[in-house]
Structures are given as C-alpha cells and as structure tokens.
Design a protein around this motif. Sequence first.
Motif, mmCIF file in Angstrom:
data_model
loop_
_atom_site.group_PDB
_atom_site.id
_atom_site.type_symbol
_atom_site.label_atom_id
_atom_site.label_comp_id
_atom_site.label_asym_id
_atom_site.label_seq_id
_atom_site.Cartn_x
_atom_site.Cartn_y
_atom_site.Cartn_z
ATOM 1 N N THR A 117 42.124 -36.322 -10.751
ATOM 2 C CA THR A 117 42.608 -35.764 -9.485
ATOM 3 C C THR A 117 41.410 -35.308 -8.671
ATOM 4 N N MET A 119 39.907 -33.164 -5.602
ATOM 5 C CA MET A 119 40.217 -32.010 -4.773
ATOM 6 C C MET A 119 39.194 -31.919 -3.644
ATOM 7 N N VAL A 170 44.240 -33.754 -3.717
ATOM 8 C CA VAL A 170 44.716 -32.525 -3.093
ATOM 9 C C VAL A 170 43.701 -32.094 -2.038
ATOM 10 N N ALA A 225 44.287 -26.589 -9.508
ATOM 11 C CA ALA A 225 43.967 -27.592 -10.530
ATOM 12 C C ALA A 225 44.834 -27.410 -11.774
ATOM 13 N N ARG A 228 48.253 -28.978 -11.052
ATOM 14 C CA ARG A 228 48.194 -30.262 -10.339
ATOM 15 C C ARG A 228 49.302 -31.235 -10.725
#
Length: 346
Positions: A117, A119, A170, A225, A228
């Motif tokens: 992921t 960020m 994100v 996080a 997530r």
Amino acid sequence: MITPTRFPHCTDNPSTVLILGARGRLGLAATRAFAQAGWQVLAQVRPSAQSAALPAIPGVWWMPVAVEDTAALAAQAQGAQVVVHALNPAYTHKAWREQAPVLMEAAIAVTRQLRATLMLPGNVYNFGEAMPPVLREDMPQAATGFKGRMRVQLEQRLQAATRQGEIRAVVLRAGDFFGSGTGSWIDQAIAKDLPRGRITWPGPLDVATPWAYLPDLARTFVRVAQERDRLAVFECLHFAGHHVTAQQWLHSFTAIAAEQGWLPDAGALRLGQLPWPLLRVMGLVAPTFAALADMRYLWRTPHRLDNTRLRALIGDEPHTPFDQAVRQALVDLGLVSTRSIRAALA
C-alpha cells in the motif's frame, strides 16, 4: 545504523514499512512515528547519505539506495507491506515539473514490486482559489495554480496505478506543516525574527487556515496504515490538524517571547506583513519566490479540512495542544530550550 548489503529484517513481519525520503522533515517524522509504534522501518535515503548524519533509532534500518533503482530497493525492502512517499522536489515550478512525476513513478514501481500500500501526503492545492470554507474528500478539485494542477495529476496517476490491482493507495491530505525542524513558513518567514521581538504574517490576521503539526500527522500515517485493510483500493482522507488564525499564533508566540525576554519595551510583538509584491518581483530572478507568490491566495481564503472520514477509520486524530506544539516547534528550530517546555508543562 547502515548495513552494506542485506538488511536484517524479517519478511514475515506483519508490520514493516518502507519510507521513501526518510531524511526529509515528513520522512523523518514518519520514520520515528512508525518505529515508536513498534513497526520495523526501512528508511530509504540517497546513496550519498553519510552514516554519521543518520540518527540511530531502534527498529530503523537506513537504506542508502537510489529511489529510481527499483530492483535494488525492492530486493532490500522485501516484506514491507506499506510504502510512504515522503519524497519532495525543490519548491520551484521547474523542479516540480521535471522531478515530481519521476518520483511518483519510482514510488509506484517499488510499491508494485512489493505488492504493498502506497501512502502519499497531500495538501489543499488541489482545490484552487475558489475553494469552499470546508473541504471534504468528495468535493470537485478545481486547481488554479501550477502546483495545484500538478498535485491533481499526481493523485490521478496514483489512482490509475491502483486499477491494475497490484497496489493499494491512500492520500492523506493536510494543511501547512510545522514542527520537526526547518523548512516551513514558521522558520522561513513568520518567526525567523521572533528573538528580536517581531513576526511576519503572510495574510489577514482573522483568516483561519489548517496547520499540520508533523509529529501528529506522522502518527496519523501510522494509525491509517494499521487500518489499511478497511479502506478501498484507492482512498483519500483529510487530516484536520489545527484550524487557527494569526491571532492564535500571536498569542502563543507572545507567551514564549515574554518567557525568553524577547518582547519589545512596548510589551507586544511587532507585527509585519509579508511583502507579496516584492516577492513576485524577486521571483523574476529567484524561482522559489515565484512559486511562493502563487500561494498567496491560501492566506486570504478561510478554509479547513473535514476529517469525518478519517475519524470514522481511526477514532480521534493524534492532536498535540496548539500552544505545546508551537513551543516544541521552536525547540526543534533551536530557538527555545527543552527546559522551557518542561517548565511550561509543569
């Protein structure tokens, strides 16, 4: 500490983060926040980084690897489930035009290799000069300046990358940064003359705008996080931070100046206005001033970030009381001693 070859992290650790640009202000704040929360932190810095200049932080492994070297970076960051994009070009339009898309592609590439992921710290530039007083994630973005349009493009590129199913992303949008060192409006303009009893404000004194105290924002990155898996493949969240006017800054600065013996004989700080026309003229020879001049509207337009969706995900934001945050920011700049903070909190 720096290890020259393989970094001693466990690939089965469920809490491992790769920070890109870990020596910058946000990068270092995020590095510390993730480490303090028990994450294993892989902190990417330029290959030229000197080990003596890198702070020893428990749980942090410094990685002097070029961000563009996807293969080497991904190989040494195996096991990271989260990547924080804390890379930033210089503030000029030229640097942003040439470097920001390249850095975004590098961040996407390593995140894709890790199947992680990504960020990204966002800001309010996306909404432009006609932005409404309350900014929500679902509002139309009508950027009017170069940096605003660039920000929109970068976020659109990030969203497009998530459609391939290989990464999640994100965007955590926040206001002006302060705290955790130099490089903000506070030390560059507003409070640089505070020890001489003067501050310089860039806009009207009664206009409230959002400010992000970096340690609070960094802890928010950690909290997001941790949650997530509850988010969509691409998500944008707003960090409210401190929504304050110049008068509130003045109140904090005045109390600190009084303690430090910085107040003029009149008993009040001298207040100056930022010379915007001069800034624009200086921008003809200094590109950084030209880029700053484009941001004047932010100081004249009341706005705040609605954090309803963020609070639904993580609960209350990490939130250091404003006066305490201002004082610590000045400590970080070397203007005020740590002892004065302890005395103020006693």
